[in-house]
Design an enzyme around this catalytic site. Sequence first.
Site, short mmCIF file in Angstrom:
data_model
loop_
_atom_site.label_atom_id
_atom_site.label_comp_id
_atom_site.label_asym_id
_atom_site.label_seq_id
_atom_site.Cartn_x
_atom_site.Cartn_y
_atom_site.Cartn_z
N ASP A 13 27.11 19.75 60.74
CA ASP A 13 28.06 20.59 60.23
C ASP A 13 27.67 20.45 58.67
OD1 ASP A 13 30.27 22.35 59.15
OD2 ASP A 13 31.14 22.00 60.90
N HIS B 108 19.39 36.07 34.20
CA HIS B 108 18.21 36.24 34.95
C HIS B 108 17.87 35.35 35.80
CE1 HIS B 108 14.19 37.53 35.50
NE2 HIS B 108 14.00 36.22 35.88
N SER C 57 33.91 29.84 43.75
CA SER C 57 33.44 29.64 45.00
C SER C 57 32.04 29.42 45.43
CB SER C 57 33.72 31.19 45.73
OG SER C 57 33.13 31.27 46.82
N SER C 58 31.17 30.23 44.31
CA SER C 58 29.47 29.91 44.25
C SER C 58 29.34 28.47 44.13
CB SER C 58 28.85 30.82 43.47
OG SER C 58 29.14 32.11 43.67
N TYR D 71 17.27 35.67 40.43
CA TYR D 71 16.42 34.70 41.43
C TYR D 71 17.31 33.97 42.37
CZ TYR D 71 12.24 36.18 38.81
OH TYR D 71 11.19 36.69 38.59
N ARG E 148 20.60 55.65 31.88
CA ARG E 148 21.45 55.13 33.22
C ARG E 148 22.89 55.16 32.65
NH1 ARG E 148 20.45 48.65 33.25
NH2 ARG E 148 22.09 48.69 34.58
N TRP F 195 28.00 46.54 34.83
CA TRP F 195 28.21 45.18 35.59
C TRP F 195 28.05 43.96 34.45
CZ3 TRP F 195 24.86 41.21 37.09
CH2 TRP F 195 23.64 41.28 36.91
N HIS G 141 14.28 39.31 28.12
CA HIS G 141 13.46 40.36 28.18
C HIS G 141 14.70 41.36 28.83
CE1 HIS G 141 12.99 38.76 32.98
NE2 HIS G 141 14.16 39.32 32.63
N HIS G 142 15.85 41.09 28.81
CA HIS G 142 16.91 42.10 29.05
C HIS G 142 17.00 42.65 27.60
CE1 HIS G 142 17.33 41.35 33.23
NE2 HIS G 142 17.01 40.13 33.13
N THR H 144 5.25 34.17 41.99
CA THR H 144 5.79 35.12 42.64
C THR H 144 4.40 35.91 43.49
OG1 THR H 144 7.25 35.73 41.12
CG2 THR H 144 7.25 37.13 42.65
N HIS I 226 30.20 48.97 41.20
CA HIS I 226 29.09 48.97 42.31
C HIS I 226 28.45 47.85 42.15
CE1 HIS I 226 25.76 50.23 44.56
NE2 HIS I 226 25.00 49.97 43.33
N LYS J 102 3.08 33.47 46.28
CA LYS J 102 4.00 33.86 47.46
C LYS J 102 3.50 35.16 48.28
CE LYS J 102 8.22 31.42 46.74
NZ LYS J 102 8.48 30.98 47.62
N GLU K 249 20.17 34.24 37.74
CA GLU K 249 20.92 34.80 39.10
C GLU K 249 20.20 35.76 39.62
OE1 GLU K 249 23.98 34.72 40.33
OE2 GLU K 249 24.03 36.96 41.15
C1 HEM Z 1 7.96 40.00 38.98
C2 HEM Z 1 9.14 39.54 38.68
C3 HEM Z 1 9.91 40.45 37.46
C4 HEM Z 1 9.86 40.87 36.46
C5 HEM Z 1 8.66 40.56 35.59
C6 HEM Z 1 11.12 41.54 36.11
C7 HEM Z 1 11.43 42.04 34.68
C8 HEM Z 1 12.40 42.59 34.45
C9 HEM Z 1 12.70 42.99 32.94
C10 HEM Z 1 11.70 43.04 31.98
C11 HEM Z 1 13.94 43.53 33.06
C12 HEM Z 1 14.69 44.35 31.92
C13 HEM Z 1 14.46 45.78 31.89
C14 HEM Z 1 15.30 46.56 30.83
O1 HEM Z 1 16.43 46.23 30.83
O2 HEM Z 1 14.84 47.21 30.12
C15 HEM Z 1 14.43 43.49 34.26
C16 HEM Z 1 15.67 44.15 34.83
C17 HEM Z 1 16.33 43.62 36.15
N1 HEM Z 1 15.66 42.79 37.09
FE1 HEM Z 1 13.92 42.24 37.06
N2 HEM Z 1 11.86 41.38 37.09
C18 HEM Z 1 11.48 40.87 38.00
C19 HEM Z 1 11.97 40.44 39.43
C20 HEM Z 1 13.19 40.96 39.57
C21 HEM Z 1 13.87 40.29 40.89
C22 HEM Z 1 13.29 39.42 41.97
C23 HEM Z 1 15.21 40.64 40.73
C24 HEM Z 1 16.48 40.44 41.62
C25 HEM Z 1 16.25 40.18 42.78
C26 HEM Z 1 15.29 41.38 39.54
C27 HEM Z 1 16.50 42.08 39.10
C28 HEM Z 1 16.88 42.79 38.08
C29 HEM Z 1 17.81 43.29 37.44
C30 HEM Z 1 19.18 43.23 38.37
C31 HEM Z 1 17.65 43.85 36.32
C32 HEM Z 1 18.56 44.77 35.55
C33 HEM Z 1 19.77 44.09 34.67
C34 HEM Z 1 20.42 45.21 34.05
O3 HEM Z 1 20.15 45.47 33.15
O4 HEM Z 1 21.52 45.59 34.71
N3 HEM Z 1 14.09 41.57 39.05
N4 HEM Z 1 13.56 42.89 35.18
CU CU Z 2 15.62 39.24 34.12
#
Ligand code: HEM
Ligand code: CU
Lengths: 524, 176, 69
Positions: free
Chosen positions: A105, A252, A168-169, A256, A449, A141, A301-302, A327, A76, A330, A254
């Site tokens: 084009d 990360h 591709s990307s 964005y 999760r 994933w 931070h992940h 952010t 997924h 914006k 990615e």
């Molecule tokens: C204000 C801006 C943002 C902050 C401060 C932020 C912060 C964080 C943090 C600290 C985590 C880790 C959480 C954890 O695993 O315990 C996280 C996870 C994640 N964030 Fe954000 N984030 C922000 C914006 C975004 C945006 C714009 C996206 C995507 C469009 C995004 C997508 C994700 C994804 C996909 C994960 C989870 C990854 C995973 O463990 O599978 N975040 N974010």
């Molecule tokens: Cu991140």
Amino acid sequence: MAVVQDVHGHHDHHPSGIMRWVMTTNHKDIGTLYLWFSFAMFLVGGFLAMGIRAELFMPGIQILEPELFNSFTTLHGLIMVFGAIMPAFVGLANWQVPMMIGAPDMAFARMNNWSFWLLPVAGMLLISSFFVPGGAAAGGWTFYPPLSAQGGLGVDMMIFAIHILGASSIMGAINIITTILNMRAPGMTLMKMPMFVWTWLITAYLLVLVMPVLAGTVTMLLTDRHFGTSFFNAAGGGDPVLFQHIFWFFGHPEVYIMILPAFGIVSEIVPTFSRKPLFGYASMVYATASIAILSCIVWAHHMFTAGMPTVGQLFFMYATMLIAVPTGVKVFNWTATMWRGSLTFETPMLFAIGFIFLFVIGGFSGVICAIVPIDIQVQDTYYVIAHFHYVLVSGALFAIFGGVYYWLPKWCGRMYDVKLANMHFWLSMIFFNVAFFVQHFLGLAGMPRRIPDYSLQFADFNMISSIGAFGFGLSQILFLYIVIKCIRSGEKAADKPWEGANTLEWTLPSPAPYHSFETPPVIK
Amino acid sequence: MTQSVTNINVTMLKKLLIFSAIMFGFGYALVPMYEKFCEVTGINNLLQPNAVDKNIKVDMSRTIAIELDANVRGMPWQFKPLQSSVKIHPGESIEVMYEIRNMSDQEFTGQAIPSYSPRFLEKYLKKFECFCFTKQVLKPGEVRQMPVKFVIDPEIPVDVNTVTISYTFFALQPGK
Amino acid sequence: MNNTEHQTGKASTLQVAKAVFWSFLGIRKKDDLDRDAKMIKPHQVVIGGIIGGVIFVLSILTLVKVVTS
Ligand code: HEM
Ligand SMILES: [Cu+2]
């Protein structure tokens, strides 16, 4: 299928029928292909999501064996990220970027065709990996080793698919950068470019910056699995934590990559329906650039719970929280654009406002996750799931819906059914929140999760969430119906259906002719 | 149909391709960078001797029981501590012995990786000699006794009375 | 089909530094931006951006060091 009306009598003699689509080098055709592919993948990923939510509807194991459940969550995520969201943005770029900068084009038309046709191959690899012995990849994933170092053929197919998607990307990004930098109509200076083009330029740079790193990571994983290297294999002196660092160095930026083009779309829609120019255009450009640069130094931070010295935790915590500043700029600018504008609420605007509203919630939960002591509690719980679905579904996906409704009249020369489209918005909005808002509570209460079963105290919220998810899923069938109805029998659309719009594509007839801006337009 | 691709576009394409290739290499460069970083900052030095403060004080009022554990992964070796547990005072240096035996008729190279319980023991355990600092090569049937010398830092939290030190030997050339 | 907007003039180091600083915050006045766009060359932005990034990282590190000491 023919979204693009063919304007004949030109010097071209392209093949018709299926071969037209296989051979095409026209940016509009390729944009259409990308968008349909992305929608198909969205349905596949959505089917997997329905499976997940059905299993989680009640405690206990009902329909998916744990191993299959894990494959469902893994695929997924992969399919939605790499198959649905990213190709949708590339599709929008293919359609819109040349038209918005007055180019005939894309810069490399043949390469454009390749970069698209790699995608179905990768998609098929991912889907068919469910049917090989051992099943599809099941390690999430983010495919952390050691799980991804084990696993069978399915994992290899996933690795190969990621290689293809990455190639591709990268090709797509190179094409977009070259188009934007070299093919603008005379007078279209960088600082006159529409925001959508700006955000895509910066996104494309991010793509060539980090996609190769992902390719390197999966290559290392592959050689670890089959050729006796030990990058991540502790037994051979490698380090699985290293994988997490390299992965998130890609990962990360990615996220964005998946949100900057969405910012661009919203920055087109909001001024149009506020009948005011975008507030703080220059700031928007700078904020986008700033987010892109900063996004490269916050990856850990992940990994707050993966073992890190306090200094490291604090560094990544502060850096992450600072990224919220551009952010915030914006969001402020969009709000200021609407301030005292003469607003109307056509479907694209509804999605844009929904985006702003819900993206802010997602941003806030992100900042909360960035606080180390809190994240140690919520890491790997549903709280994180809620966070990133607020930024990816009600963020990226809502912006894509908004963009499609905004430009659909230009693409096919017909108007969508406004009533149904508004209904699509409201259904998505409501069901999305039903599905995901409660996941914040589940996460705070400690539900992990990626589990097929859970303890009883989580039952009620999970049932609510599943009901919301089913509703959200069904609402997207409505979207398909709306689009098909629009292409087949929508009312004729004016060349400029939105009075407040003033980017270049609206100077073209609707539907946009197969070849546009062969002689560059003159920009005031 | 054939789009005439201008030279300036091709130059750009080449530059961006080279840049992508460099970034691919950068991904690989992260591996030694990471190792160097960990080494310099001393984050992940399970396999390096610790510098030990000579005038560390022995805390006679406390006794800590150390359980010793040994495992082998993927090799026909036998690996065991010669004593299953020892008791020491924090700050006192001690030597324990392990024994490995190659049970097969082939030469094998192995690397031992330590792991501790509780996890934060790593911070308080100062090893100045360990068989895990080097690879071990054993000829067919060879037996070797190997020491580990260490002290436990008296700073270790007072509620810790029992700790476990575990080593696992991994084959360095899998399949050989 | 080409870009010829960098016209006359060369930006001073200070101007590049300012542009980079504001870009980190994400706010910029329209007039200043127009001037930046005219005067600053891409490679100046890239170099300025990298230096700015390094300074940014170092200052957070210092802050962290202060907090944890
Ligand atoms: C204000 C801006 C943002 C902050 C401060 C932020 C912060 C964080 C943090 C600290 C985590 C880790 C959480 C954890 O695993 O315990 C996280 C996870 C994640 N964030 Fe954000 N984030 C922000 C914006 C975004 C945006 C714009 C996206 C995507 C469009 C995004 C997508 C994700 C994804 C996909 C994960 C989870 C990854 C995973 O463990 O599978 N975040 N974010
Ligand atoms: Cu991140």
